[in-house]
Design a protein around this motif. Structure first.
Motif, PDB file in Angstrom:
ATOM      1  N   THR A  36     -16.731   5.405  34.387  1.00  0.00           N
ATOM      2  CA  THR A  36     -18.180   5.295  34.554  1.00  0.00           C
ATOM      3  C   THR A  36     -18.691   4.064  33.823  1.00  0.00           C
ATOM      4  OG1 THR A  36     -18.394   7.698  34.687  1.00  0.00           O
ATOM      5  CG2 THR A  36     -20.393   6.462  34.215  1.00  0.00           C
ATOM      6  N   LEU A  37     -19.548   3.322  34.505  1.00  0.00           N
ATOM      7  CA  LEU A  37     -20.228   2.166  33.934  1.00  0.00           C
ATOM      8  C   LEU A  37     -21.723   2.462  33.948  1.00  0.00           C
ATOM      9  CD1 LEU A  37     -20.527  -0.797  33.002  1.00  0.00           C
ATOM     10  CD2 LEU A  37     -20.411  -1.451  35.408  1.00  0.00           C
ATOM     11  N   ARG A  38     -22.312   2.603  32.765  1.00  0.00           N
ATOM     12  CA  ARG A  38     -23.752   2.839  32.653  1.00  0.00           C
ATOM     13  C   ARG A  38     -24.421   1.488  32.402  1.00  0.00           C
ATOM     14  NH1 ARG A  38     -20.927   6.612  30.379  1.00  0.00           N
ATOM     15  NH2 ARG A  38     -21.216   8.784  30.964  1.00  0.00           N
ATOM     16  N   VAL A  39     -25.138   1.005  33.408  1.00  0.00           N
ATOM     17  CA  VAL A  39     -25.759  -0.310  33.295  1.00  0.00           C
ATOM     18  C   VAL A  39     -26.730  -0.339  32.117  1.00  0.00           C
ATOM     19  CG1 VAL A  39     -27.133  -2.053  34.501  1.00  0.00           C
ATOM     20  CG2 VAL A  39     -25.467  -0.701  35.774  1.00  0.00           C
ATOM     21  N   ARG A  40     -27.376   0.779  31.824  1.00  0.00           N
ATOM     22  CA  ARG A  40     -28.340   0.838  30.720  1.00  0.00           C
ATOM     23  C   ARG A  40     -27.684   0.545  29.364  1.00  0.00           C
ATOM     24  NH1 ARG A  40     -28.740   5.038  27.443  1.00  0.00           N
ATOM     25  NH2 ARG A  40     -30.996   4.931  27.299  1.00  0.00           N
ATOM     26  N   ASP A  41     -26.360   0.698  29.279  1.00  0.00           N
ATOM     27  CA  ASP A  41     -25.663   0.443  28.026  1.00  0.00           C
ATOM     28  C   ASP A  41     -25.311  -1.035  27.820  1.00  0.00           C
ATOM     29  OD1 ASP A  41     -25.802   3.139  27.459  1.00  0.00           O
ATOM     30  OD2 ASP A  41     -23.761   3.564  28.134  1.00  0.00           O
ATOM     31  N   LEU A  42     -25.467  -1.839  28.866  1.00  0.00           N
ATOM     32  CA  LEU A  42     -25.187  -3.277  28.725  1.00  0.00           C
ATOM     33  C   LEU A  42     -26.335  -3.932  27.949  1.00  0.00           C
ATOM     34  CD1 LEU A  42     -23.871  -4.045  32.314  1.00  0.00           C
ATOM     35  CD2 LEU A  42     -22.530  -3.762  30.224  1.00  0.00           C
ATOM     36  N   PRO A  44     -29.488  -5.708  27.119  1.00  0.00           N
ATOM     37  CA  PRO A  44     -30.614  -6.099  27.990  1.00  0.00           C
ATOM     38  C   PRO A  44     -30.806  -7.609  28.070  1.00  0.00           C
ATOM     39  CG  PRO A  44     -31.277  -4.349  26.479  1.00  0.00           C
ATOM     40  CD  PRO A  44     -29.907  -4.779  26.075  1.00  0.00           C
ATOM     41  N   GLN A  45     -30.658  -8.291  26.955  1.00  0.00           N
ATOM     42  CA  GLN A  45     -30.861  -9.737  26.961  1.00  0.00           C
ATOM     43  C   GLN A  45     -29.820 -10.423  27.854  1.00  0.00           C
ATOM     44  OE1 GLN A  45     -31.169 -11.494  23.104  1.00  0.00           O
ATOM     45  NE2 GLN A  45     -31.624 -13.534  23.893  1.00  0.00           N
ATOM     46  N   ALA A  46     -28.577  -9.959  27.791  1.00  0.00           N
ATOM     47  CA  ALA A  46     -27.523 -10.545  28.629  1.00  0.00           C
ATOM     48  C   ALA A  46     -27.828 -10.326  30.107  1.00  0.00           C
ATOM     49  CB  ALA A  46     -26.173  -9.939  28.268  1.00  0.00           C
ATOM     50  N   LEU A  47     -28.342  -9.134  30.443  1.00  0.00           N
ATOM     51  CA  LEU A  47     -28.689  -8.848  31.836  1.00  0.00           C
ATOM     52  C   LEU A  47     -29.845  -9.727  32.307  1.00  0.00           C
ATOM     53  CD1 LEU A  47     -28.487  -4.940  31.922  1.00  0.00           C
ATOM     54  CD2 LEU A  47     -26.960  -6.545  33.086  1.00  0.00           C
ATOM     55  N   LEU A  48     -30.922  -9.745  31.514  1.00  0.00           N
ATOM     56  CA  LEU A  48     -32.128 -10.463  31.945  1.00  0.00           C
ATOM     57  C   LEU A  48     -31.954 -11.975  31.954  1.00  0.00           C
ATOM     58  CD1 LEU A  48     -34.870  -8.292  30.233  1.00  0.00           C
ATOM     59  CD2 LEU A  48     -34.261  -8.370  32.651  1.00  0.00           C
ATOM     60  N   LEU A  49     -31.112 -12.493  31.055  1.00  0.00           N
ATOM     61  CA  LEU A  49     -30.895 -13.940  31.007  1.00  0.00           C
ATOM     62  C   LEU A  49     -29.667 -14.376  31.807  1.00  0.00           C
ATOM     63  CD1 LEU A  49     -31.753 -14.633  27.246  1.00  0.00           C
ATOM     64  CD2 LEU A  49     -33.225 -14.853  29.264  1.00  0.00           C
ATOM     65  N   ALA A  50     -29.071 -13.421  32.545  1.00  0.00           N
ATOM     66  CA  ALA A  50     -27.889 -13.716  33.364  1.00  0.00           C
ATOM     67  C   ALA A  50     -26.808 -14.413  32.543  1.00  0.00           C
ATOM     68  CB  ALA A  50     -28.259 -14.552  34.592  1.00  0.00           C
ATOM     69  N   GLY A  53     -21.209 -14.978  30.415  1.00  0.00           N
ATOM     70  CA  GLY A  53     -20.145 -15.032  29.425  1.00  0.00           C
ATOM     71  C   GLY A  53     -20.221 -13.949  28.366  1.00  0.00           C
ATOM     72  N   ASN A  54     -21.267 -13.142  28.379  1.00  0.00           N
ATOM     73  CA  ASN A  54     -21.388 -12.065  27.393  1.00  0.00           C
ATOM     74  C   ASN A  54     -20.200 -11.123  27.529  1.00  0.00           C
ATOM     75  OD1 ASN A  54     -22.299  -9.145  26.744  1.00  0.00           O
ATOM     76  ND2 ASN A  54     -23.755 -10.446  25.644  1.00  0.00           N
ATOM     77  N   PRO A  55     -19.537 -10.769  26.425  1.00  0.00           N
ATOM     78  CA  PRO A  55     -18.339  -9.927  26.511  1.00  0.00           C
ATOM     79  C   PRO A  55     -18.560  -8.604  27.253  1.00  0.00           C
ATOM     80  CG  PRO A  55     -18.579 -10.820  24.308  1.00  0.00           C
ATOM     81  CD  PRO A  55     -19.813 -11.203  25.050  1.00  0.00           C
ATOM     82  N   ALA A  56     -19.713  -7.966  27.069  1.00  0.00           N
ATOM     83  CA  ALA A  56     -19.995  -6.700  27.760  1.00  0.00           C
ATOM     84  C   ALA A  56     -20.134  -6.920  29.267  1.00  0.00           C
ATOM     85  CB  ALA A  56     -21.257  -6.047  27.198  1.00  0.00           C
ATOM     86  N   LEU A  89     -26.378  -6.174  39.561  1.00  0.00           N
ATOM     87  CA  LEU A  89     -25.789  -6.636  40.822  1.00  0.00           C
ATOM     88  C   LEU A  89     -25.941  -8.143  40.976  1.00  0.00           C
ATOM     89  CD1 LEU A  89     -26.870  -3.758  43.258  1.00  0.00           C
ATOM     90  CD2 LEU A  89     -24.637  -4.108  42.182  1.00  0.00           C
ATOM     91  N   ASP A  90     -27.039  -8.690  40.451  1.00  0.00           N
ATOM     92  CA  ASP A  90     -27.235 -10.143  40.511  1.00  0.00           C
ATOM     93  C   ASP A  90     -26.220 -10.908  39.673  1.00  0.00           C
ATOM     94  OD1 ASP A  90     -29.364  -9.877  42.227  1.00  0.00           O
ATOM     95  OD2 ASP A  90     -30.906 -10.194  40.705  1.00  0.00           O
ATOM     96  N   LEU A  91     -25.662 -10.260  38.649  1.00  0.00           N
ATOM     97  CA  LEU A  91     -24.670 -10.914  37.788  1.00  0.00           C
ATOM     98  C   LEU A  91     -23.267 -10.932  38.390  1.00  0.00           C
ATOM     99  CD1 LEU A  91     -25.543  -9.634  34.206  1.00  0.00           C
ATOM    100  CD2 LEU A  91     -25.722 -11.961  35.050  1.00  0.00           C
TER     101      LEU A  91
END
Length: 196
Positions: A36-42, A44-50, A53-56, A89-91
Motif C-alpha cells: 500500500t502506498l498512501r499518498v498523504r504520507d509523502l 507535501p512540499q515534495a508533491l506540490l513543488l514536483a 529527486g525527493n527520496p520518498a 500522478l503528475d509526478l
C-alpha cells in the motif's frame, strides 16, 4: 503477481481507505503480494513543488514501476478525484503504468459523482500508459460504513463488484501463466533435425 494499492485520500481513516482495504484483502486471499502506498504520507512540499529527486517520491515511483497491477482509490470532490492524488500522478513518468492493469475505485457522497471515474480519472490513467483499465467501482457513503473503532462494512453490491474485479485480475494474470506452464518453447523450423 504484485499489486500496489494507491490510497489517494487526504484522510487517514476514510470510506476510500476502507474500500481500498476491502480490495486488498480479497487480493491477498487469492495469493497476490500486496503493498500500500498512501499518498498523504509523502512529503507535501515534495508533491506540490514536483520534487522528482525527493527520496520518498523516488521510492513511491519505484513502487509503481515494480507492480504488475495498480489499484487506485480516491474520494470524489467537486466531480473530480482528489488533489493529493492529482499531484502524485503528475509526478509519475509518462509511461509509469505501461503494461499494467489498473482498477480504479472511488467514493462519494451521492451517485451523481459516479462519472468522475470515467471522465476525470480514466483519461489520466490512460495517458500514463495503462494496458488495461478495469471498469471502476464507485461507492456512496451509505455503501461503505466506517465505525468509530476503525472497522468497516462494505455493502453487498459493492462486495460483489469487488469480487468480480479481483476475479478478473487473477484470471488475467495468473491463468495465462499457468496455461503456459509445462509447454515446450517454440522451435524455429531451421532448428528441426530429423533422422530416418
Amino acid at each position: 503477481m504484485s499489486v500496489l494499492l494507491i490510497a489517494g485520500s487526504p484522510s487517514e481513516r476514510s470510506r476510500t481507505a476502507a474500500l481500498l482495504s476491502a480490495a486488498g484483502q480479497r487480493l491477498k486471499f487469492r495469493g497476490a503480494q500486496v503493498e500500500t502506498l498512501r499518498v498523504r504520507d509523502l512529503p507535501p512540499q515534495a508533491l506540490l513543488l514536483a520534487d522528482f529527486g525527493n527520496p520518498a517520491v523516488v521510492r513511491a515511483t519505484a513502487q509503481v514501476a515494480a507492480a504488475d497491477i495498480v489499484v487506485v482509490a480516491t474520494p470524489v470532490y467537486k466531480a473530480a478525484y482528489s488533489g493529493v492524488l492529482k499531484v502524485f500522478l503528475d509526478l509519475l513518468p509518462q509511461t509509469a503504468l505501461k503494461g499494467k492493469t489498473v482498477l480504479p475505485l472511488a467514493t462519494g457522497g451521492s451517485p451523481h459523482h459516479m462519472l468522475a471515474l470515467d471522465y476525470a480519472l480514466r483519461p489520466v490513467l490512460q495517458s500514463l500508459g495503462a494496458k488495461n483499465i478495469l471498469p471502476g467501482i464507485y461507492a456512496t457513503d451509505s455503501q461503505v460504513v466506517v465505525n468509530p473503532e476503525g472497522g468497516y462494512h462494505v455493502d453487498e453490491d459493492i462486495a460483489d463488484r469487488l469480487d468480480d474485479a479481483v476475479n478478473t485480475l487473477i484470471n488475467d494474470h495468473i491463468a495465462p501463466t499457468l496455461s503456459n506452464a509445462g509447454r515446450f518453447s517454440n522451435v524455429h523450423f531451421s532448428q528441426v533435425r530429423c533422422s530416418v
